[in-house]
Design a protein around this motif. Structure first.
Motif, mmCIF file in Angstrom:
data_model
loop_
_atom_site.group_PDB
_atom_site.id
_atom_site.type_symbol
_atom_site.label_atom_id
_atom_site.label_comp_id
_atom_site.label_asym_id
_atom_site.label_seq_id
_atom_site.Cartn_x
_atom_site.Cartn_y
_atom_site.Cartn_z
ATOM 1 N N LYS A 58 4.772 -1.738 4.245
ATOM 2 C CA LYS A 58 3.535 -2.577 4.285
ATOM 3 C C LYS A 58 2.840 -2.648 2.962
ATOM 4 O O LYS A 58 2.323 -3.738 2.826
ATOM 5 C CB LYS A 58 2.431 -1.632 5.445
ATOM 6 N N SER A 59 2.642 -1.678 2.296
ATOM 7 C CA SER A 59 1.888 -1.924 0.816
ATOM 8 C C SER A 59 2.774 -2.774 0.051
ATOM 9 O O SER A 59 1.909 -3.744 -0.660
ATOM 10 C CB SER A 59 1.584 -0.563 0.603
ATOM 11 N N SER A 60 3.913 -2.658 -0.060
ATOM 12 C CA SER A 60 4.754 -3.592 -0.926
ATOM 13 C C SER A 60 4.736 -5.142 -0.359
ATOM 14 O O SER A 60 4.539 -5.905 -1.246
ATOM 15 C CB SER A 60 6.301 -3.009 -0.849
ATOM 16 N N ALA A 110 -2.120 -2.758 -3.445
ATOM 17 C CA ALA A 110 -1.882 -1.751 -2.652
ATOM 18 C C ALA A 110 -0.896 -0.481 -3.045
ATOM 19 O O ALA A 110 0.077 -0.821 -3.508
ATOM 20 C CB ALA A 110 -1.389 -2.211 -1.182
ATOM 21 N N ARG A 111 -1.257 0.693 -2.688
ATOM 22 C CA ARG A 111 -0.479 1.772 -3.168
ATOM 23 C C ARG A 111 0.844 1.918 -2.633
ATOM 24 O O ARG A 111 0.660 2.102 -1.324
ATOM 25 C CB ARG A 111 -1.356 3.137 -3.134
ATOM 26 N N VAL A 112 1.825 1.784 -3.339
ATOM 27 C CA VAL A 112 3.075 1.942 -2.735
ATOM 28 C C VAL A 112 3.496 3.455 -3.137
ATOM 29 O O VAL A 112 3.324 4.028 -4.081
ATOM 30 C CB VAL A 112 4.316 1.022 -3.609
ATOM 31 N N LYS A 126 1.224 9.556 3.498
ATOM 32 C CA LYS A 126 0.073 9.806 2.434
ATOM 33 C C LYS A 126 -1.226 9.234 2.991
ATOM 34 O O LYS A 126 -2.284 9.822 3.028
ATOM 35 C CB LYS A 126 0.371 9.330 1.083
ATOM 36 N N THR A 127 -1.068 7.745 3.674
ATOM 37 C CA THR A 127 -2.230 7.065 3.993
ATOM 38 C C THR A 127 -2.688 7.258 5.109
ATOM 39 O O THR A 127 -1.786 7.060 6.163
ATOM 40 C CB THR A 127 -1.903 5.346 3.528
ATOM 41 N N THR A 128 -3.784 7.784 5.466
ATOM 42 C CA THR A 128 -4.272 8.275 6.786
ATOM 43 C C THR A 128 -5.691 7.265 6.806
ATOM 44 O O THR A 128 -6.380 7.749 8.104
ATOM 45 C CB THR A 128 -4.659 9.669 6.961
ATOM 46 N N VAL A 144 -5.680 -6.084 6.358
ATOM 47 C CA VAL A 144 -6.089 -4.742 6.664
ATOM 48 C C VAL A 144 -4.659 -3.913 6.929
ATOM 49 O O VAL A 144 -3.783 -4.097 7.525
ATOM 50 C CB VAL A 144 -6.724 -4.420 8.145
ATOM 51 N N ASP A 145 -4.584 -2.768 5.866
ATOM 52 C CA ASP A 145 -3.408 -1.921 5.710
ATOM 53 C C ASP A 145 -3.629 -0.747 6.571
ATOM 54 O O ASP A 145 -4.334 0.197 6.380
ATOM 55 C CB ASP A 145 -2.893 -1.513 4.371
ATOM 56 N N LEU A 146 -2.999 -0.655 7.728
ATOM 57 C CA LEU A 146 -3.186 0.341 8.585
ATOM 58 C C LEU A 146 -2.255 1.656 8.217
ATOM 59 O O LEU A 146 -1.051 1.337 7.698
ATOM 60 C CB LEU A 146 -2.951 0.072 10.014
HETATM 61 MG MG LIG Z 1 1.264 2.128 2.344
#
Ligand SMILES: [Mg+2]
Ligand SMILES: Nc1nc2c(ncn2[C@@H]2O[C@H](COP(=O)(O)OP(=O)(O)OP(=O)(O)O)[C@@H](O)[C@H]2O)c(=O)[nH]1
Length: 211
Positions: free
Chosen positions: A54-56, A68-70, A76-78, A91-93
Motif C-alpha cells: 500500500k505505502s509503496s 509513505a513509510r515502506v 507496524k502501521t496501526t 488515505v493509507d489504512l
Molecule cells: Mg504501509
C-alpha cells in the motif's frame, strides 16, 4: 538446448502517473475513524493485507520516494495516514492479516477499519490491494464482505506484478478476478517497482474523485 533469451518487459514501459506533478502534503496519522478533515474533500482509501504494498503504491502514484513509510516489518502501521492533494485525500489504512498480531491488536484494527469504511460519508472509493502471488486469504474474504456491505466503489489492484513472468501474471490475474467475483474493469495490475500500471491507476483514481 539453448536457453531462451530474457525478453524486455515492454508492458512495463512507464507512462507518467497524472498524480505525480500535483502538490501533496502529509496531513497526519489518526487513531479515530471519524476524524474530521478540514477542508472536507473526497477521500480514496487504500486497504489490503499487511505487506501487500500500500505505502509503496502511494509513493509510486505520487512519484515521491519516501512520502509513505515502506516497512520491512508488517503490522507496524496501526493508524490512518492521510495525504492531501489539491482536490482530494489519499488515505493509507493499516494492513490486515498480520499473523503475529495479538487478539487485542486485531480487535482494535477491526474497529478502526470497519468504522472508517462503514461510516465515512466523504469516502468516494476504495483501492483494494491483493498480492499477485497469493490466493485470497481468510482476511481478504472478510474485507470482500465488508466492502460489499459498505457499498463503496471498489477498484482491485493486483500488486507486485514484477514478481512473476508475463505468462504467469495473466493466469494469476484471471484467477483472482474470478475468485473475488470482480469485473475485469475493476481490476488493475501494477508494480510499484517497475511502474507497470501506475499511470493507468492514477487516471482511474482521478476519474473516481472527479466523477
Ligand atoms: Mg504501509
Ligand atoms: N518486488 C516488489 N516489491 C514490492 C512492491 N511493492 C512493495 N514491495 C515491497 O513489499 C514490502 C511491503 O511494502 P509496503 O509498501 O510497506 O506494504 P504495506 O502494504 O504498506 O505494508 P503495511 O504498512 O505493513 O500494511 C516492502 O519490502 C516493499 O519494498 C512491488 O511492486 N514489487
Amino acid at each position: 538446448m539453448p536457453r531462451p533469451r530474457p525478453q524486455p518487459d515492454h508492458s512495463a514501459t512507464p507512462r507518467v502517473s497524472p498524480l505525480r506533478n500535483l502538490p501533496v502534503e502529509f496531513v497526519g496519522s489518526f487513531p479515530d475513524p471519524a476524524v474530521l478533515l478540514d477542508p472536507a474533500l473526497p477521500e480514496l482509501a487504500f486497504v489490503g493485507r499487511s505487506n501487500v504494498g500500500k505505502s509503496s503504491l502511494i509513493n509510486a502514484l505520487l512519484a515521491r520516494r519516501r512520502l509513505a513509510r515502506v516497512s520491512g516489518t508488517p503490522g507496524k502501521t496501526t493508524l490512518i495516514n492521510v495525504y492531501r492533494l489539491p482536490s482530494f485525500y489519499l488515505v493509507d489504512l493499516p494492513g490486515y492479516g498480520w499473523a503475529r498480531a495479538s487478539k487485542k491488536a486485531r480487535a482494535s484494527y477491526r474497529s478502526l477499519v470497519r468504522g472508517y469504511l462503514q461510516n465515512r460519508t466523504t469516502l468516494h472509493g476504495v483501492v483494494w490491494l491483493l498480492d499477485i502471488r497469493h490466493p485470497p486469504s481468510v482476511d481478504d474474504r472478510e474485507m470482500q464482505d465488508l466492502l460489499a456491505e459498505a457499498g463503496h466503489a471498489v477498484l482491485a489492484v493486483i500488486t507486485k506484478a514484477d514478481k512473476l513472468g508475463l505468462g504467469a501474471r495473466g493466469e494469476r490475474v484471471r484467477a483472482l478476478t474470478e475468485a473475488l467475483e470482480l469485473n475485469d474493469d475493476q481490476v488493475q495490475l501494477v508494480s510499484s517497482t517497475t511502474g507497470l500500471g501506475i499511470a493507468d491507476l492514477g487516471t482511474s483514481l482521478l476519474a473516481a474523485v472527479d466523477g
